[in-house]
Design a protein around this motif. Sequence first.
Motif, PDB file in Angstrom:
ATOM      1  N   VAL A  79       0.872  -1.181   0.000  1.00 47.88           N
ATOM      2  CA  VAL A  79       0.000   0.000   0.000  1.00 47.88           C
ATOM      3  C   VAL A  79       0.903   1.224   0.000  1.00 47.88           C
ATOM      4  CG1 VAL A  79      -1.756   1.323   1.238  1.00 47.88           C
ATOM      5  CG2 VAL A  79      -1.830  -1.184   1.275  1.00 47.88           C
ATOM      6  N   GLY A  80       0.631   2.180  -0.882  1.00 51.90           N
ATOM      7  CA  GLY A  80       1.405   3.414  -0.928  1.00 51.90           C
ATOM      8  C   GLY A  80       0.506   4.622  -0.735  1.00 51.90           C
ATOM      9  N   VAL A  81       1.050   5.666  -0.117  1.00 54.09           N
ATOM     10  CA  VAL A  81       0.303   6.911   0.086  1.00 54.09           C
ATOM     11  C   VAL A  81       1.179   8.068  -0.361  1.00 54.09           C
ATOM     12  CG1 VAL A  81      -0.923   8.394   1.705  1.00 54.09           C
ATOM     13  CG2 VAL A  81      -0.909   5.906   2.071  1.00 54.09           C
ATOM     14  N   ASP A  82       0.617   8.946  -1.228  1.00 51.81           N
ATOM     15  CA  ASP A  82       1.324  10.128  -1.720  1.00 51.81           C
ATOM     16  C   ASP A  82       0.697  11.382  -1.140  1.00 51.81           C
ATOM     17  OD1 ASP A  82       3.176   9.063  -4.054  1.00 51.81           O
ATOM     18  OD2 ASP A  82       1.245   8.045  -4.279  1.00 51.81           O
ATOM     19  N   ALA A  83       1.540  12.375  -0.845  1.00 58.93           N
ATOM     20  CA  ALA A  83       1.059  13.675  -0.361  1.00 58.93           C
ATOM     21  C   ALA A  83       0.956  14.634  -1.530  1.00 58.93           C
ATOM     22  CB  ALA A  83       2.006  14.224   0.708  1.00 58.93           C
ATOM     23  N   ALA A  84      -0.265  15.031  -1.895  1.00 62.88           N
ATOM     24  CA  ALA A  84      -0.474  15.990  -2.978  1.00 62.88           C
ATOM     25  C   ALA A  84      -0.314  17.407  -2.436  1.00 62.88           C
ATOM     26  CB  ALA A  84      -1.857  15.791  -3.596  1.00 62.88           C
ATOM     27  N   GLY A  85      -0.257  18.376  -3.332  1.00 66.40           N
ATOM     28  CA  GLY A  85      -0.026  19.763  -2.914  1.00 66.40           C
ATOM     29  C   GLY A  85      -1.271  20.502  -2.494  1.00 66.40           C
ATOM     30  N   ASP A  86      -2.424  19.872  -2.574  1.00 66.32           N
ATOM     31  CA  ASP A  86      -3.682  20.556  -2.259  1.00 66.32           C
ATOM     32  C   ASP A  86      -4.284  20.073  -0.941  1.00 66.32           C
ATOM     33  OD1 ASP A  86      -4.228  18.049  -3.060  1.00 66.32           O
ATOM     34  OD2 ASP A  86      -5.719  18.559  -4.591  1.00 66.32           O
ATOM     35  N   GLY A  87      -3.444  19.567  -0.071  1.00 69.38           N
ATOM     36  CA  GLY A  87      -3.948  19.086   1.208  1.00 69.38           C
ATOM     37  C   GLY A  87      -4.621  17.736   1.121  1.00 69.38           C
ATOM     38  N   GLN A  88      -4.384  17.015   0.033  1.00 74.38           N
ATOM     39  CA  GLN A  88      -4.975  15.708  -0.160  1.00 74.38           C
ATOM     40  C   GLN A  88      -3.916  14.609  -0.090  1.00 74.38           C
ATOM     41  OE1 GLN A  88      -8.442  14.954  -0.871  1.00 74.38           O
ATOM     42  NE2 GLN A  88      -8.630  17.045  -0.077  1.00 74.38           N
ATOM     43  N   LEU A  89      -4.351  13.440   0.312  1.00 75.21           N
ATOM     44  CA  LEU A  89      -3.514  12.247   0.313  1.00 75.21           C
ATOM     45  C   LEU A  89      -4.104  11.256  -0.676  1.00 75.21           C
ATOM     46  CD1 LEU A  89      -3.061  11.810   4.176  1.00 75.21           C
ATOM     47  CD2 LEU A  89      -1.308  12.590   2.575  1.00 75.21           C
ATOM     48  N   GLY A  90      -3.252  10.704  -1.517  1.00 80.02           N
ATOM     49  CA  GLY A  90      -3.700   9.713  -2.476  1.00 80.02           C
ATOM     50  C   GLY A  90      -3.107   8.358  -2.134  1.00 80.02           C
ATOM     51  N   ALA A  91      -3.951   7.363  -1.886  1.00 80.02           N
ATOM     52  CA  ALA A  91      -3.487   6.033  -1.514  1.00 80.02           C
ATOM     53  C   ALA A  91      -3.765   5.048  -2.641  1.00 80.02           C
ATOM     54  CB  ALA A  91      -4.176   5.565  -0.234  1.00 80.02           C
ATOM     55  N   ARG A  92      -2.913   4.036  -2.745  1.00 85.76           N
ATOM     56  CA  ARG A  92      -3.129   2.976  -3.734  1.00 85.76           C
ATOM     57  C   ARG A  92      -2.712   1.653  -3.095  1.00 85.76           C
ATOM     58  NH1 ARG A  92       1.769   1.626  -5.768  1.00 85.76           N
ATOM     59  NH2 ARG A  92       3.465   3.141  -5.639  1.00 85.76           N
ATOM     60  N   ALA A  93      -3.433   0.605  -3.468  1.00 84.15           N
ATOM     61  CA  ALA A  93      -3.158  -0.738  -2.943  1.00 84.15           C
ATOM     62  C   ALA A  93      -3.098  -1.709  -4.109  1.00 84.15           C
ATOM     63  CB  ALA A  93      -4.248  -1.158  -1.954  1.00 84.15           C
ATOM     64  N   VAL A  94      -2.198  -2.656  -4.016  1.00 86.82           N
ATOM     65  CA  VAL A  94      -1.957  -3.577  -5.124  1.00 86.82           C
ATOM     66  C   VAL A  94      -3.242  -4.309  -5.519  1.00 86.82           C
ATOM     67  CG1 VAL A  94      -1.315  -5.525  -3.642  1.00 86.82           C
ATOM     68  CG2 VAL A  94      -0.394  -5.379  -5.952  1.00 86.82           C
ATOM     69  N   GLY A  95      -3.436  -4.467  -6.847  1.00 86.46           N
ATOM     70  CA  GLY A  95      -4.594  -5.185  -7.370  1.00 86.46           C
ATOM     71  C   GLY A  95      -4.200  -6.518  -7.964  1.00 86.46           C
ATOM     72  N   ASN A  96      -5.197  -7.289  -8.379  1.00 83.13           N
ATOM     73  CA  ASN A  96      -4.957  -8.644  -8.856  1.00 83.13           C
ATOM     74  C   ASN A  96      -4.075  -8.718 -10.095  1.00 83.13           C
ATOM     75  OD1 ASN A  96      -6.267 -10.035  -6.850  1.00 83.13           O
ATOM     76  ND2 ASN A  96      -8.235 -10.104  -7.907  1.00 83.13           N
ATOM     77  N   ALA A  97      -4.104  -7.671 -10.938  1.00 81.15           N
ATOM     78  CA  ALA A  97      -3.287  -7.694 -12.150  1.00 81.15           C
ATOM     79  C   ALA A  97      -1.790  -7.751 -11.826  1.00 81.15           C
ATOM     80  CB  ALA A  97      -3.596  -6.467 -13.015  1.00 81.15           C
ATOM     81  N   LEU A  98      -1.430  -7.361 -10.603  1.00 79.84           N
ATOM     82  CA  LEU A  98      -0.027  -7.325 -10.205  1.00 79.84           C
ATOM     83  C   LEU A  98       0.355  -8.491  -9.291  1.00 79.84           C
ATOM     84  CD1 LEU A  98       0.064  -3.498  -9.459  1.00 79.84           C
ATOM     85  CD2 LEU A  98       0.927  -4.639 -11.507  1.00 79.84           C
ATOM     86  N   LEU A  99      -0.589  -9.393  -9.054  1.00 80.31           N
ATOM     87  CA  LEU A  99      -0.345 -10.521  -8.147  1.00 80.31           C
ATOM     88  C   LEU A  99      -0.317 -11.834  -8.931  1.00 80.31           C
ATOM     89  CD1 LEU A  99      -2.739  -9.527  -5.217  1.00 80.31           C
ATOM     90  CD2 LEU A  99      -0.234  -9.456  -5.181  1.00 80.31           C
ATOM     91  N   PRO A 100       0.571 -12.763  -8.535  1.00 80.94           N
ATOM     92  CA  PRO A 100       0.628 -14.053  -9.226  1.00 80.94           C
ATOM     93  C   PRO A 100      -0.587 -14.910  -8.902  1.00 80.94           C
ATOM     94  CG  PRO A 100       2.124 -14.052  -7.362  1.00 80.94           C
ATOM     95  CD  PRO A 100       1.595 -12.651  -7.473  1.00 80.94           C
ATOM     96  N   GLU A 101      -0.875 -15.844  -9.792  1.00 80.56           N
ATOM     97  CA  GLU A 101      -1.997 -16.750  -9.586  1.00 80.56           C
ATOM     98  C   GLU A 101      -1.787 -17.534  -8.294  1.00 80.56           C
ATOM     99  OE1 GLU A 101      -4.392 -20.276 -12.018  1.00 80.56           O
ATOM    100  OE2 GLU A 101      -2.644 -19.286 -12.899  1.00 80.56           O
ATOM    101  N   GLY A 102      -2.856 -17.712  -7.551  1.00 81.25           N
ATOM    102  CA  GLY A 102      -2.766 -18.390  -6.263  1.00 81.25           C
ATOM    103  C   GLY A 102      -2.688 -17.427  -5.105  1.00 81.25           C
ATOM    104  N   PHE A 103      -2.387 -16.159  -5.400  1.00 85.38           N
ATOM    105  CA  PHE A 103      -2.300 -15.142  -4.354  1.00 85.38           C
ATOM    106  C   PHE A 103      -3.206 -13.949  -4.655  1.00 85.38           C
ATOM    107  CE2 PHE A 103       1.582 -17.542  -3.801  1.00 85.38           C
ATOM    108  CZ  PHE A 103       1.695 -17.628  -2.424  1.00 85.38           C
TER     109      PHE A 103
END
Length: 367
Positions: A79-103
Amino acid sequence: MTADHPLPAHGPAGSEPGQHESILLDEPTTADLRAKVTEAWQEFARALAACLRGLPTGARIELTLDPTASGTGDAVYSVGVDAAGDGQLGARAVGNALLPEGFRLDRSAVADMVALGWSPPGVVQGSGDYFGLTSPVTDATRLAAVVARTLRDVFGAPHPAFLVYLVQDAEGEPVEGEPLGTARPEAGAPRDIEADLDDALTAARVAGAGGADVLPLEEQVRMVVSTMLKSGADQLQVDSDGDINIRAGSAMVFVRVRDNPPLVDVFSPVLTEVEPTEQLYVKLSELTNRMPIGRLYCTDDTVWASIPVFGRNFQPTHLMLAVQVMTGLADELDDRLHGEFGGKRFFGEGDKPANRGPGEHRTGMYL
């Protein structure tokens, strides 16, 4: 630990069921290892919220479930979180397209992500193959809770000690800050631990004791463990009982300093909720006889491993050896003994099989 771990039992001969119960149950929370895990996650979430509030514009924090410690192999849950310049935080979490089969996350796990507030991959602008979430900095506490629950409940981190993190500014340079509980900053280049320890102890003697040769035992112990963990002595995870907590794969190791007599005890509750049987006692006796140092024993329904280090004429290298042996021993033995005698590992529900069927749910892999 809330109370001293019990003295070793002498084996099945002459033992009666419940004979040792009072040793562990004098304190109601003695065997409540779940409480320690819950406390660790709460501390992690509080520290993460403070970190998010203080992120400079353009900075990013990346949190990853350590694939080496968690046994996920090529599956990198992050999970990653970025600090934007407008007082906002943008978070992202890994999705299935980036995970191997079985996980990959099944439908129930994806539903859990949405229930936590994540948008599916591609919905939030720029999220690509990641789940996305935006939040104002003023709501950092809630975002930290969402991130913690995602890592724990959906990605299966059994304890924050299984997490590594990296905080970088807009230019990719490391950002210094307070530790995130028991989560570990991303390791740097390999070091000569013994040389580092000698330097640290020498510096501490000069700075704190006016050049005296002997530091207090507790201070020496903290110096040894922090050097081994590549952290500052003030960044060690110390619980309310004064025990230093060290993650060791699916096991947890505690380091305790005793005053009378001066002693450092390195110990681990290898298995809990195990049925004491004659076969178990025989097995523990055989394993203890083959150990170079330390002992294994069962009291009530808990199997303990313990390696004592003398506090008088304390030798830092002896403690280093004890910690190295115990962390490897506890992580190996809890799996071996669990397979033969059942019971629960400290982080047993965080174990992941090599492969999963498409219908198997990935949530709930924590204490």
